[in-house]
Scaffold this motif. Sequence first.
Motif, PDB file in Angstrom:
ATOM      1  N   VAL A  85      68.014  62.377  32.292  1.00  0.00           N
ATOM      2  CA  VAL A  85      66.572  62.551  32.446  1.00  0.00           C
ATOM      3  C   VAL A  85      66.157  62.020  33.806  1.00  0.00           C
ATOM      4  CG1 VAL A  85      64.295  61.999  31.530  1.00  0.00           C
ATOM      5  CG2 VAL A  85      66.201  62.364  29.963  1.00  0.00           C
ATOM      6  N   ALA A  86      65.574  62.895  34.638  1.00  0.00           N
ATOM      7  CA  ALA A  86      65.122  62.478  35.967  1.00  0.00           C
ATOM      8  C   ALA A  86      63.799  61.723  35.885  1.00  0.00           C
ATOM      9  CB  ALA A  86      64.978  63.697  36.875  1.00  0.00           C
ATOM     10  N   VAL A  87      62.926  62.155  34.975  1.00  0.00           N
ATOM     11  CA  VAL A  87      61.616  61.523  34.818  1.00  0.00           C
ATOM     12  C   VAL A  87      61.270  61.468  33.335  1.00  0.00           C
ATOM     13  CG1 VAL A  87      59.210  61.495  35.547  1.00  0.00           C
ATOM     14  CG2 VAL A  87      60.898  62.614  36.968  1.00  0.00           C
ATOM     15  N   ARG A  88      60.871  60.303  32.863  1.00  0.00           N
ATOM     16  CA  ARG A  88      60.446  60.125  31.480  1.00  0.00           C
ATOM     17  C   ARG A  88      58.934  59.908  31.418  1.00  0.00           C
ATOM     18  NH1 ARG A  88      65.558  57.614  31.279  1.00  0.00           N
ATOM     19  NH2 ARG A  88      66.836  58.368  29.544  1.00  0.00           N
ATOM     20  N   PRO A  89      58.362  59.958  30.203  1.00  0.00           N
ATOM     21  CA  PRO A  89      56.924  59.687  30.072  1.00  0.00           C
ATOM     22  C   PRO A  89      56.589  58.280  30.542  1.00  0.00           C
ATOM     23  CG  PRO A  89      57.792  60.665  28.055  1.00  0.00           C
ATOM     24  CD  PRO A  89      58.977  60.337  28.914  1.00  0.00           C
ATOM     25  N   GLY A  90      55.369  58.123  31.026  1.00  0.00           N
ATOM     26  CA  GLY A  90      54.930  56.806  31.475  1.00  0.00           C
ATOM     27  C   GLY A  90      53.472  56.849  31.844  1.00  0.00           C
ATOM     28  N   ASN A  91      52.872  55.705  32.012  1.00  0.00           N
ATOM     29  CA  ASN A  91      51.473  55.601  32.405  1.00  0.00           C
ATOM     30  C   ASN A  91      51.387  54.924  33.764  1.00  0.00           C
ATOM     31  OD1 ASN A  91      50.349  56.651  29.934  1.00  0.00           O
ATOM     32  ND2 ASN A  91      50.954  54.722  28.965  1.00  0.00           N
ATOM     33  N   ARG A  92      50.605  55.498  34.633  1.00  0.00           N
ATOM     34  CA  ARG A  92      50.419  54.890  35.944  1.00  0.00           C
ATOM     35  C   ARG A  92      48.973  55.071  36.385  1.00  0.00           C
ATOM     36  NH1 ARG A  92      52.128  60.115  37.296  1.00  0.00           N
ATOM     37  NH2 ARG A  92      51.425  60.947  39.292  1.00  0.00           N
ATOM     38  N   GLU A  93      48.531  54.224  37.258  1.00  0.00           N
ATOM     39  CA  GLU A  93      47.185  54.332  37.807  1.00  0.00           C
ATOM     40  C   GLU A  93      47.136  55.462  38.836  1.00  0.00           C
ATOM     41  OE1 GLU A  93      44.575  52.594  36.819  1.00  0.00           O
ATOM     42  OE2 GLU A  93      45.803  51.487  35.373  1.00  0.00           O
ATOM     43  N   ALA A  94      45.969  56.050  38.995  1.00  0.00           N
ATOM     44  CA  ALA A  94      45.809  57.090  40.008  1.00  0.00           C
ATOM     45  C   ALA A  94      46.099  56.502  41.386  1.00  0.00           C
ATOM     46  CB  ALA A  94      44.398  57.659  39.963  1.00  0.00           C
ATOM     47  N   PRO A  95      46.841  57.201  42.230  1.00  0.00           N
ATOM     48  CA  PRO A  95      47.177  56.667  43.555  1.00  0.00           C
ATOM     49  C   PRO A  95      45.951  56.640  44.463  1.00  0.00           C
ATOM     50  CG  PRO A  95      47.903  58.940  43.367  1.00  0.00           C
ATOM     51  CD  PRO A  95      47.417  58.535  41.999  1.00  0.00           C
ATOM     52  N   GLU A  96      45.886  55.647  45.299  1.00  0.00           N
ATOM     53  CA  GLU A  96      44.758  55.529  46.225  1.00  0.00           C
ATOM     54  C   GLU A  96      45.050  56.167  47.573  1.00  0.00           C
ATOM     55  OE1 GLU A  96      43.506  51.516  46.493  1.00  0.00           O
ATOM     56  OE2 GLU A  96      42.944  51.371  44.372  1.00  0.00           O
ATOM     57  N   GLU A  97      46.320  56.398  47.862  1.00  0.00           N
ATOM     58  CA  GLU A  97      46.727  57.066  49.094  1.00  0.00           C
ATOM     59  C   GLU A  97      48.177  57.497  48.918  1.00  0.00           C
ATOM     60  OE1 GLU A  97      48.032  53.066  51.583  1.00  0.00           O
ATOM     61  OE2 GLU A  97      46.165  54.107  52.074  1.00  0.00           O
ATOM     62  N   PRO A  98      48.707  58.331  49.815  1.00  0.00           N
ATOM     63  CA  PRO A  98      50.092  58.791  49.674  1.00  0.00           C
ATOM     64  C   PRO A  98      51.087  57.643  49.589  1.00  0.00           C
ATOM     65  CG  PRO A  98      48.938  60.127  51.292  1.00  0.00           C
ATOM     66  CD  PRO A  98      48.018  58.997  50.936  1.00  0.00           C
ATOM     67  N   PHE A  99      51.997  57.741  48.625  1.00  0.00           N
ATOM     68  CA  PHE A  99      53.141  56.843  48.443  1.00  0.00           C
ATOM     69  C   PHE A  99      52.758  55.434  47.985  1.00  0.00           C
ATOM     70  CE2 PHE A  99      54.715  60.176  51.235  1.00  0.00           C
ATOM     71  CZ  PHE A  99      55.911  60.510  50.617  1.00  0.00           C
ATOM     72  N   ASP A 100      51.485  55.177  47.657  1.00  0.00           N
ATOM     73  CA  ASP A 100      51.143  53.825  47.238  1.00  0.00           C
ATOM     74  C   ASP A 100      51.492  53.562  45.768  1.00  0.00           C
ATOM     75  OD1 ASP A 100      49.006  55.000  45.777  1.00  0.00           O
ATOM     76  OD2 ASP A 100      47.811  53.178  46.071  1.00  0.00           O
ATOM     77  N   ASP A 101      51.886  54.621  45.017  1.00  0.00           N
ATOM     78  CA  ASP A 101      52.246  54.436  43.614  1.00  0.00           C
ATOM     79  C   ASP A 101      53.759  54.528  43.402  1.00  0.00           C
ATOM     80  OD1 ASP A 101      52.508  57.119  44.169  1.00  0.00           O
ATOM     81  OD2 ASP A 101      51.479  57.813  42.369  1.00  0.00           O
ATOM     82  N   GLU A 102      54.539  54.277  44.440  1.00  0.00           N
ATOM     83  CA  GLU A 102      55.994  54.355  44.319  1.00  0.00           C
ATOM     84  C   GLU A 102      56.481  53.452  43.187  1.00  0.00           C
ATOM     85  OE1 GLU A 102      59.972  53.233  46.938  1.00  0.00           O
ATOM     86  OE2 GLU A 102      58.064  53.634  47.952  1.00  0.00           O
ATOM     87  N   ARG A 103      57.330  54.014  42.317  1.00  0.00           N
ATOM     88  CA  ARG A 103      57.832  53.252  41.189  1.00  0.00           C
ATOM     89  C   ARG A 103      59.053  53.938  40.597  1.00  0.00           C
ATOM     90  NH1 ARG A 103      53.273  53.592  36.628  1.00  0.00           N
ATOM     91  NH2 ARG A 103      54.906  52.569  35.415  1.00  0.00           N
ATOM     92  N   ASP A 104      59.642  53.321  39.595  1.00  0.00           N
ATOM     93  CA  ASP A 104      60.797  53.857  38.890  1.00  0.00           C
ATOM     94  C   ASP A 104      60.439  55.217  38.293  1.00  0.00           C
ATOM     95  OD1 ASP A 104      62.867  54.436  37.090  1.00  0.00           O
ATOM     96  OD2 ASP A 104      63.218  52.326  36.662  1.00  0.00           O
ATOM     97  N   ALA A 105      61.213  56.245  38.638  1.00  0.00           N
ATOM     98  CA  ALA A 105      60.914  57.599  38.169  1.00  0.00           C
ATOM     99  C   ALA A 105      61.031  57.720  36.656  1.00  0.00           C
ATOM    100  CB  ALA A 105      61.840  58.608  38.847  1.00  0.00           C
ATOM    101  N   SER A 106      61.798  56.829  36.031  1.00  0.00           N
ATOM    102  CA  SER A 106      61.973  56.923  34.588  1.00  0.00           C
ATOM    103  C   SER A 106      60.704  56.583  33.827  1.00  0.00           C
ATOM    104  CB  SER A 106      63.099  55.993  34.124  1.00  0.00           C
ATOM    105  OG  SER A 106      62.744  54.639  34.302  1.00  0.00           O
ATOM    106  N   GLU A 107      59.685  56.060  34.526  1.00  0.00           N
ATOM    107  CA  GLU A 107      58.431  55.698  33.870  1.00  0.00           C
ATOM    108  C   GLU A 107      57.229  56.343  34.574  1.00  0.00           C
ATOM    109  OE1 GLU A 107      58.380  51.498  34.063  1.00  0.00           O
ATOM    110  OE2 GLU A 107      59.975  51.208  32.608  1.00  0.00           O
TER     111      GLU A 107
END
Length: 292
Positions: A139-161
């Motif tokens: 699985v390259a990407v699993r379900p997860g919750n994240r905040e809306a990004p404020e600018e490009p690349f500021d929400d970088e995180r583990d793709a599994s979530e």
Amino acid sequence: MIEDDLEPVVVTEDYSGGSGDVVTGLGSIESLAVDGAGRVVWTESFFGANSDGEDLVMARARRVEDGEIEHVAGASTLDMTGDELFETQASPPRDLAAVDLPLRDAGAGGALAAGEDGTVYIGTRPSILAVDADGTMSVAVRPGNREAPEEPFDDERDASEFGGPWTFSSMDVSGGVLVVLDSTFENDTVDVNAFEWSGDFGDRAQRVAEKIIRRPSGADGSFDLDSERTRYGQVAVVMHDGMAATAMAHVSKVALDDGTLYAVGETRDRSSSYRDDAEMLIVRAALPDGWR
């Protein structure tokens, strides 16, 4: 004439052509890709069956190898509930082969990519599945919750979530980087300058770009070009080495080539993009060094 050079690769019903024609069972091809070895890969919808023998619209991925059709992913029957299927597509058991995984709402609307190494990526509602050339599934990407990004690349995180959903998502892969459209924040608002489209555009193209990032604001389809807030629309998510991040917003289609992201923007929502006054731009941008 080009017609003289056409040759069938896959036929989706009985076909009485010459030798060498590849024929597959009745189905509807949903997405198409070509991997690094030049092999055609596609997803198709077909009628499978559940444990009660009822017909169900299911999905599978296939590939042409040396004139023969290979089964890449997707079982022909479904013996679990909808919730169980969602969980299984989100996190398949390690010992479950890709060809034995039931697929529904998978690979539709362009949610398919094939890498240079033969890995096939299939978008489903909860996840993006990766099937290696030897049939190994992850699985390259699993379900997860994240905040809306404020600018490009500021929400970088583990793709599994990182979250989703990933059906009907334009996607592409190049150099080990996967790019996928995400509609999670489509109607959320963001500062106009956060994901602005600017660069070496010229006055006319820049005017279209300003409309794209704002979207129509009036009942008559007009644009408020002085507005400081806008909707994200669909965002382009890039994934590499197990990490994911939002690269662009206001995007309707994506493609990727050797570290360069290509994106389509439209001045109208998807439901009204056929309007005579709709305007589009195709732009390109170099990904940061860490994403090449």
